[in-house]
Enzyme design. Sequence first.
Site, PDB file in Angstrom:
ATOM      1  N   LYS A 285       0.769  -1.353  -0.031  1.00 52.54           N
ATOM      2  CA  LYS A 285      -0.003   0.163  -0.075  1.00 52.54           C
ATOM      3  C   LYS A 285       0.740   1.320  -0.076  1.00 52.54           C
ATOM      4  O   LYS A 285       0.757   2.247  -0.603  1.00 52.54           O
ATOM      5  CB  LYS A 285      -0.928   0.332   0.828  1.00 52.54           C
ATOM      6  CG  LYS A 285      -1.779  -0.945   1.106  1.00 52.54           C
ATOM      7  CD  LYS A 285      -2.878  -0.998   2.452  1.00 52.54           C
ATOM      8  CE  LYS A 285      -2.365  -1.651   3.989  1.00 52.54           C
ATOM      9  NZ  LYS A 285      -1.486  -2.623   4.004  1.00 52.54           N
TER      10      LYS A 285
ATOM     11  N   ARG B 195     -10.476   0.462   7.740  1.00 54.57           N
ATOM     12  CA  ARG B 195      -9.843  -0.762   7.822  1.00 54.57           C
ATOM     13  C   ARG B 195     -11.715  -1.328   9.148  1.00 54.57           C
ATOM     14  O   ARG B 195     -10.941  -2.782   9.308  1.00 54.57           O
ATOM     15  CB  ARG B 195      -8.654  -1.292   9.240  1.00 54.57           C
ATOM     16  CG  ARG B 195      -7.729  -1.614   8.520  1.00 54.57           C
ATOM     17  CD  ARG B 195      -6.956  -1.127   9.145  1.00 54.57           C
ATOM     18  NE  ARG B 195      -5.861  -0.838   9.126  1.00 54.57           N
ATOM     19  CZ  ARG B 195      -4.330  -0.741   8.437  1.00 54.57           C
ATOM     20  NH1 ARG B 195      -4.086  -2.458   8.977  1.00 54.57           N
ATOM     21  NH2 ARG B 195      -3.275   0.259   7.706  1.00 54.57           N
TER      22      ARG B 195
ATOM     23  N   ARG C   9      12.166  -5.682   4.722  1.00 53.51           N
ATOM     24  CA  ARG C   9      11.146  -3.995   5.235  1.00 53.51           C
ATOM     25  C   ARG C   9      12.538  -2.824   5.347  1.00 53.51           C
ATOM     26  O   ARG C   9      12.643  -3.541   7.132  1.00 53.51           O
ATOM     27  CB  ARG C   9      10.033  -3.298   5.861  1.00 53.51           C
ATOM     28  CG  ARG C   9       9.466  -1.957   5.521  1.00 53.51           C
ATOM     29  CD  ARG C   9       8.024  -1.958   5.355  1.00 53.51           C
ATOM     30  NE  ARG C   9       7.572  -1.704   5.766  1.00 53.51           N
ATOM     31  CZ  ARG C   9       6.095  -1.947   6.588  1.00 53.51           C
ATOM     32  NH1 ARG C   9       5.465  -1.549   5.369  1.00 53.51           N
ATOM     33  NH2 ARG C   9       5.795  -2.536   7.410  1.00 53.51           N
TER      34      ARG C   9
ATOM     35  N   ARG D  76      10.572  -1.311  11.096  1.00 53.35           N
ATOM     36  CA  ARG D  76       9.678  -0.915  12.025  1.00 53.35           C
ATOM     37  C   ARG D  76       9.803  -1.853  13.262  1.00 53.35           C
ATOM     38  O   ARG D  76       9.257  -3.032  13.276  1.00 53.35           O
ATOM     39  CB  ARG D  76       8.241  -0.594  11.270  1.00 53.35           C
ATOM     40  CG  ARG D  76       7.467   0.268  11.201  1.00 53.35           C
ATOM     41  CD  ARG D  76       6.708   0.087   9.996  1.00 53.35           C
ATOM     42  NE  ARG D  76       5.284  -0.349  10.359  1.00 53.35           N
ATOM     43  CZ  ARG D  76       4.304  -0.446   9.758  1.00 53.35           C
ATOM     44  NH1 ARG D  76       4.365   0.760   8.509  1.00 53.35           N
ATOM     45  NH2 ARG D  76       3.026  -1.433   9.886  1.00 53.35           N
TER      46      ARG D  76
ATOM     47  N   ARG E 289      -0.929  -8.955  13.093  1.00 48.87           N
ATOM     48  CA  ARG E 289      -1.576  -7.807  12.127  1.00 48.87           C
ATOM     49  C   ARG E 289      -2.769  -8.731  11.046  1.00 48.87           C
ATOM     50  O   ARG E 289      -3.414  -8.378  10.509  1.00 48.87           O
ATOM     51  CB  ARG E 289      -0.382  -7.297  11.643  1.00 48.87           C
ATOM     52  CG  ARG E 289      -0.253  -6.003  12.545  1.00 48.87           C
ATOM     53  CD  ARG E 289       1.346  -5.279  12.045  1.00 48.87           C
ATOM     54  NE  ARG E 289       1.574  -4.918  10.366  1.00 48.87           N
ATOM     55  CZ  ARG E 289       2.746  -5.350  10.348  1.00 48.87           C
ATOM     56  NH1 ARG E 289       4.017  -5.370  11.121  1.00 48.87           N
ATOM     57  NH2 ARG E 289       3.101  -4.714   8.964  1.00 48.87           N
TER      58      ARG E 289
HETATM   59  P1  AP5 Z   1       5.083  -1.291   2.203  1.00 45.84           P
HETATM   60  O1  AP5 Z   1       4.603  -0.820   1.090  1.00 45.84           O
HETATM   61  O2  AP5 Z   1       5.648  -1.159   2.990  1.00 45.84           O
HETATM   62  O3  AP5 Z   1       3.414  -2.916   2.378  1.00 45.84           O
HETATM   63  P2  AP5 Z   1       2.412  -1.787   2.900  1.00 45.84           P
HETATM   64  O4  AP5 Z   1       0.839  -2.762   2.680  1.00 45.84           O
HETATM   65  O5  AP5 Z   1       2.598  -0.485   3.091  1.00 45.84           O
HETATM   66  O6  AP5 Z   1       2.788  -2.422   4.987  1.00 45.84           O
HETATM   67  P3  AP5 Z   1       1.805  -2.267   6.175  1.00 45.84           P
HETATM   68  O7  AP5 Z   1       2.855  -3.199   7.149  1.00 45.84           O
HETATM   69  O8  AP5 Z   1       2.374  -1.117   5.728  1.00 45.84           O
HETATM   70  O9  AP5 Z   1       0.416  -2.080   6.163  1.00 45.84           O
HETATM   71  P4  AP5 Z   1      -0.077  -2.691   7.464  1.00 45.84           P
HETATM   72  O10 AP5 Z   1      -1.417  -2.170   6.543  1.00 45.84           O
HETATM   73  O11 AP5 Z   1       0.386  -3.835   8.429  1.00 45.84           O
HETATM   74  O12 AP5 Z   1       0.503  -1.042   8.131  1.00 45.84           O
HETATM   75  P5  AP5 Z   1       0.169   0.354   8.575  1.00 45.84           P
HETATM   76  O13 AP5 Z   1       1.699   1.138   8.706  1.00 45.84           O
HETATM   77  O14 AP5 Z   1      -1.251   1.110   7.914  1.00 45.84           O
HETATM   78  O15 AP5 Z   1       6.265  -3.135   1.413  1.00 45.84           O
HETATM   79  C1  AP5 Z   1       6.506  -3.909   2.044  1.00 45.84           C
HETATM   80  C2  AP5 Z   1       7.786  -4.220   1.828  1.00 45.84           C
HETATM   81  O16 AP5 Z   1       7.507  -5.364   0.552  1.00 45.84           O
HETATM   82  C3  AP5 Z   1       8.040  -3.516   1.976  1.00 45.84           C
HETATM   83  O17 AP5 Z   1      10.275  -3.966   1.953  1.00 45.84           O
HETATM   84  C4  AP5 Z   1       8.456  -2.906   0.286  1.00 45.84           C
HETATM   85  O18 AP5 Z   1       9.674  -2.892   0.055  1.00 45.84           O
HETATM   86  C5  AP5 Z   1       8.003  -4.320  -0.160  1.00 45.84           C
HETATM   87  N1  AP5 Z   1       7.474  -4.294  -1.442  1.00 45.84           N
HETATM   88  C6  AP5 Z   1       5.842  -3.162  -1.420  1.00 45.84           C
HETATM   89  N2  AP5 Z   1       5.988  -3.749  -2.968  1.00 45.84           N
HETATM   90  C7  AP5 Z   1       6.568  -4.974  -3.134  1.00 45.84           C
HETATM   91  C8  AP5 Z   1       6.112  -5.993  -4.467  1.00 45.84           C
HETATM   92  N3  AP5 Z   1       5.096  -5.308  -5.606  1.00 45.84           N
HETATM   93  N4  AP5 Z   1       7.246  -6.869  -4.792  1.00 45.84           N
HETATM   94  C9  AP5 Z   1       8.129  -6.958  -3.552  1.00 45.84           C
HETATM   95  N5  AP5 Z   1       8.199  -6.703  -2.945  1.00 45.84           N
HETATM   96  C10 AP5 Z   1       7.081  -5.684  -2.526  1.00 45.84           C
HETATM   97  O19 AP5 Z   1      -0.447   0.489   9.881  1.00 45.84           O
HETATM   98  C11 AP5 Z   1       0.249   0.171  11.095  1.00 45.84           C
HETATM   99  C12 AP5 Z   1      -0.529  -0.465  12.553  1.00 45.84           C
HETATM  100  O20 AP5 Z   1      -1.002   0.733  12.518  1.00 45.84           O
HETATM  101  C13 AP5 Z   1      -1.930  -1.697  12.134  1.00 45.84           C
HETATM  102  O21 AP5 Z   1      -1.208  -2.477  12.694  1.00 45.84           O
HETATM  103  C14 AP5 Z   1      -2.231  -0.989  12.881  1.00 45.84           C
HETATM  104  O22 AP5 Z   1      -2.209  -1.106  14.585  1.00 45.84           O
HETATM  105  C15 AP5 Z   1      -3.176   0.900  12.655  1.00 45.84           C
HETATM  106  N6  AP5 Z   1      -3.694   1.309  12.080  1.00 45.84           N
HETATM  107  C16 AP5 Z   1      -3.789   1.886  10.189  1.00 45.84           C
HETATM  108  N7  AP5 Z   1      -4.249   2.381  10.423  1.00 45.84           N
HETATM  109  C17 AP5 Z   1      -5.641   1.943  11.180  1.00 45.84           C
HETATM  110  C18 AP5 Z   1      -6.787   2.116  10.782  1.00 45.84           C
HETATM  111  N8  AP5 Z   1      -7.264   2.862  10.279  1.00 45.84           N
HETATM  112  N9  AP5 Z   1      -7.955   1.402  12.044  1.00 45.84           N
HETATM  113  C19 AP5 Z   1      -6.867   1.042  13.223  1.00 45.84           C
HETATM  114  N10 AP5 Z   1      -5.816   0.926  13.251  1.00 45.84           N
HETATM  115  C20 AP5 Z   1      -5.000   1.727  12.416  1.00 45.84           C
HETATM  116 MG    MG Z   2       1.959   1.156   4.932  1.00 41.32          MG
END
Ligand code: AP5
Ligand code: MG
Length: 212
Positions: A13, A86, A125, A156, A167
């Site tokens: 994402k 979410r 990552r 992270r 997660r």
């Molecule tokens: P990356 O682009 O970082 O993936 P991502 O989908 O952004 O992963 P996140 O870990 O950020 O998602 P998440 O939903 O768990 O965490 P968030 O920060 O939103 O890519 C990942 C890796 O893969 C990187 O190394 C990248 O280089 C590689 N990659 C990317 N695309 C690739 C491809 N096509 N091929 C190969 N490699 C690739 O949320 C964190 C926490 O916050 C949640 O757990 C929750 O507790 C909280 N939170 C966030 N939003 C909410 C909400 N709306 N409500 C309640 N709690 C929330």
């Molecule tokens: Mg992210």
Amino acid sequence: MILVLLGSPGAGKGTQAAMLKEKYNLKHISTGNLLREEIAKKTPLGLRLKVVLDNGGLAPDEVAVQLVQKVFEDEEHGIILDGFPRTIRQAIELDKMLDSLGEKLAAVIEINLEDDVIIKRLSARRLCRGCGSIFNINSEEVGEKCKKCGGQIYTRDDDTPEAVKHRIEIFKTEAVPLWYYYRGKPFYKRINGDKTPEAVFKEITDFIDGQK
Ligand code: AP5
Ligand code: MG
């Protein structure tokens, strides 16, 4: 234009949002990043959120909703919402925010990955504290300093194997009701994220451009 990017942890994402923001001149709003900013400020709320997020849990709906409401109040241009909504409650609140602004969603894209690919990606990552760039040590050379801005590279706190497992479990619980909420809507598209970033980007942008 208001875009929503949903999907499993590590699905890409943030990686896609960085590319989409350039193409469509949008502001990238990741609720995960906003929550981590609150944690970094060490406010009483931030300290409570740290325990929840480091274990891979979800922040309370009202906290996530308030963060997004604030962005909507301040932002006059387009937005990419990354990781919001979410839960069903968040999806309903987002619809209310859009209604009050007379806005509509341009697209809701859900990017998904199999568990084993998620675990492999997230353990590799690395991120930059300076510019927020996202890297992966499986596909590129990543030193201690960012190759784009020279900022410090870090891992992270919720990319530990235990937190990633939690997660994934939470994502599976929340994803089904959200899918029921959006499925059948013309602006909703589900994409397999197990392709190159460029191939995923093409699929997303072809869909968005086809909506216009
Ligand atoms: P990356 O682009 O970082 O993936 P991502 O989908 O952004 O992963 P996140 O870990 O950020 O998602 P998440 O939903 O768990 O965490 P968030 O920060 O939103 O890519 C990942 C890796 O893969 C990187 O190394 C990248 O280089 C590689 N990659 C990317 N695309 C690739 C491809 N096509 N091929 C190969 N490699 C690739 O949320 C964190 C926490 O916050 C949640 O757990 C929750 O507790 C909280 N939170 C966030 N939003 C909410 C909400 N709306 N409500 C309640 N709690 C929330
Ligand atoms: Mg992210």
